[in-house]
Scaffold this motif. Structure first.
Motif, PDB file in Angstrom:
ATOM      1  N   UNK A   1       0.823  -1.206   0.000  1.00 36.08           N
ATOM      2  CA  UNK A   1       0.000   0.000   0.000  1.00 36.08           C
ATOM      3  C   UNK A   1       0.857   1.255   0.000  1.00 36.08           C
ATOM      4  N   UNK A   2       2.036   1.188   0.606  1.00 40.23           N
ATOM      5  CA  UNK A   2       2.956   2.321   0.514  1.00 40.23           C
ATOM      6  C   UNK A   2       3.424   2.501  -0.926  1.00 40.23           C
ATOM      7  N   UNK A   3       3.660   1.379  -1.618  1.00 42.33           N
ATOM      8  CA  UNK A   3       4.042   1.451  -3.031  1.00 42.33           C
ATOM      9  C   UNK A   3       2.896   2.035  -3.863  1.00 42.33           C
ATOM     10  N   UNK A   4       1.676   1.635  -3.541  1.00 40.17           N
ATOM     11  CA  UNK A   4       0.515   2.160  -4.265  1.00 40.17           C
ATOM     12  C   UNK A   4       0.379   3.656  -4.043  1.00 40.17           C
ATOM     13  N   UNK A   5       0.574   4.083  -2.794  1.00 43.46           N
ATOM     14  CA  UNK A   5       0.524   5.517  -2.479  1.00 43.46           C
ATOM     15  C   UNK A   5       1.576   6.277  -3.288  1.00 43.46           C
ATOM     16  N   UNK A   6       2.793   5.739  -3.360  1.00 41.93           N
ATOM     17  CA  UNK A   6       3.864   6.403  -4.100  1.00 41.93           C
ATOM     18  C   UNK A   6       3.538   6.463  -5.593  1.00 41.93           C
ATOM     19  N   UNK A   7       2.987   5.378  -6.122  1.00 42.67           N
ATOM     20  CA  UNK A   7       2.633   5.366  -7.543  1.00 42.67           C
ATOM     21  C   UNK A   7       1.623   6.459  -7.860  1.00 42.67           C
TER      22      UNK A   7
ATOM     23  N   UNK B   1     -10.409  -1.974  -8.990  1.00 49.90           N
ATOM     24  CA  UNK B   1     -10.244  -0.587  -8.559  1.00 49.90           C
ATOM     25  C   UNK B   1     -10.906  -0.354  -7.205  1.00 49.90           C
ATOM     26  N   UNK B   2     -12.083  -0.930  -7.008  1.00 48.14           N
ATOM     27  CA  UNK B   2     -12.787  -0.760  -5.731  1.00 48.14           C
ATOM     28  C   UNK B   2     -11.969  -1.321  -4.577  1.00 48.14           C
ATOM     29  N   UNK B   3     -11.287  -2.446  -4.798  1.00 50.49           N
ATOM     30  CA  UNK B   3     -10.469  -3.043  -3.749  1.00 50.49           C
ATOM     31  C   UNK B   3      -9.258  -2.161  -3.442  1.00 50.49           C
ATOM     32  N   UNK B   4      -8.692  -1.534  -4.464  1.00 48.50           N
ATOM     33  CA  UNK B   4      -7.563  -0.626  -4.241  1.00 48.50           C
ATOM     34  C   UNK B   4      -8.004   0.565  -3.410  1.00 48.50           C
ATOM     35  N   UNK B   5      -9.152   1.124  -3.737  1.00 50.12           N
ATOM     36  CA  UNK B   5      -9.651   2.283  -2.988  1.00 50.12           C
ATOM     37  C   UNK B   5      -9.898   1.918  -1.525  1.00 50.12           C
ATOM     38  N   UNK B   6     -10.513   0.763  -1.309  1.00 53.39           N
ATOM     39  CA  UNK B   6     -10.784   0.329   0.066  1.00 53.39           C
ATOM     40  C   UNK B   6      -9.484   0.067   0.818  1.00 53.39           C
ATOM     41  N   UNK B   7      -8.559  -0.620   0.166  1.00 58.13           N
ATOM     42  CA  UNK B   7      -7.284  -0.931   0.811  1.00 58.13           C
ATOM     43  C   UNK B   7      -6.490   0.303   1.167  1.00 58.13           C
TER      44      UNK B   7
END
Length: 224
Positions: free
Chosen positions: A69-75, A93-99
């Motif tokens: 999730x830190x990598x996702x935030x950085x991306x 996409x919905x799972x990414x937003x929730x996570x």
């Protein structure tokens, strides 16, 4: 710990490289035993290695999953779209937003982040604010309208939409610079929920609440 018996035995490990090296060592010795390598280790020692390999593998997997999730935030902070992030993580996409929402809230509980998803106007470092703004935009499920779309919805000319914003009768968002001023030629965007309130006769304060904003002025939202 060289021979963990459960994943929690590896809690608090800093760098993963020694843990990975240990896992590879366990697997190499077990493979050697399967192939009849010389000299073989005692059976009880191999059992300990196999348990250690299982526990280590699980600990590494958990660590990598939590850090993604830190990598996702950085991306997101560096310009990737939420759709690209979802594809890279093999998630919807919905799972990414929730996570991401759960991850940011967990960071806030640990006092590791200064900003929140709903209020990015606290005095936080620019990099941290940018990262959290990217997460907020990615997890935002509101419908955003352009000036032209807003004009069509309220039955006005686009120039009248901009005038209403200037008169603080219509709540909108505009990209801001570091000094808190609207960026030159930046476009206005409007939350559909706020526009619905305007159509129903609600004032700007009611529109801000419908939008979910905490700012007191239309120009404070910093929306892209």
């Amino acid at each position: 710990m060289d021979f963990p018996s459960r994943p929690s035995d590896l809690d608090g490990i800093g760098h993963l490289q020694p843990v990975l090296d240990s896992l590879y060592e366990h697997r190499a010795r077990l493979a050697q035993a399967r192939l009849g390598g010389d000299p073989p280790e005692p059976g009880d020692r191999l059992a300990v290695r196999a348990i250690a390999a299982l526990a280590t593998g699980r600990a590494i997997a958990s660590r990598m999953l939590s850090e993604r999730w830190a990598d996702a935030r950085d991306a997101l902070a560096h310009g990737a779209t939420v759709e690209q992030v979802a594809a890279a993580m093999a998630l919807d996409v919905a799972d990414v937003r929730t996570g991401l929402r759960h991850w940011v809230k967990a960071q806030e509980r640990r006092h590791l982040e200064a900003a929140t998803l709903d209020d990015l106007d606290e005095p936080v470092p620019l990099a941290a604010a940018r990262e959290h703004r990217a997460v907020r935009l990615a997890t935002d499920q509101r419908t955003w309208l352009t000036t032209s779309q807003t004009a069509e919805r309220i039955g006005r000319d686009p120039s009248n939409v901009r005038r209403l914003v200037g008169e603080h009768r219509l709540h909108g968002h505009q990209r801001m610079d570091q000094a808190g001023r609207p960026q030159h030629r930046s476009r206005w965007t409007f939350a559909s929920t706020a526009i619905d309130v305007f159509v129903q006769g609600g004032d700007e304060a009611a529109q801000r609440r419908a939008c979910g904003c905490v700012q007191g002025a239309s120009r404070g939202g910093g929306r892209r």
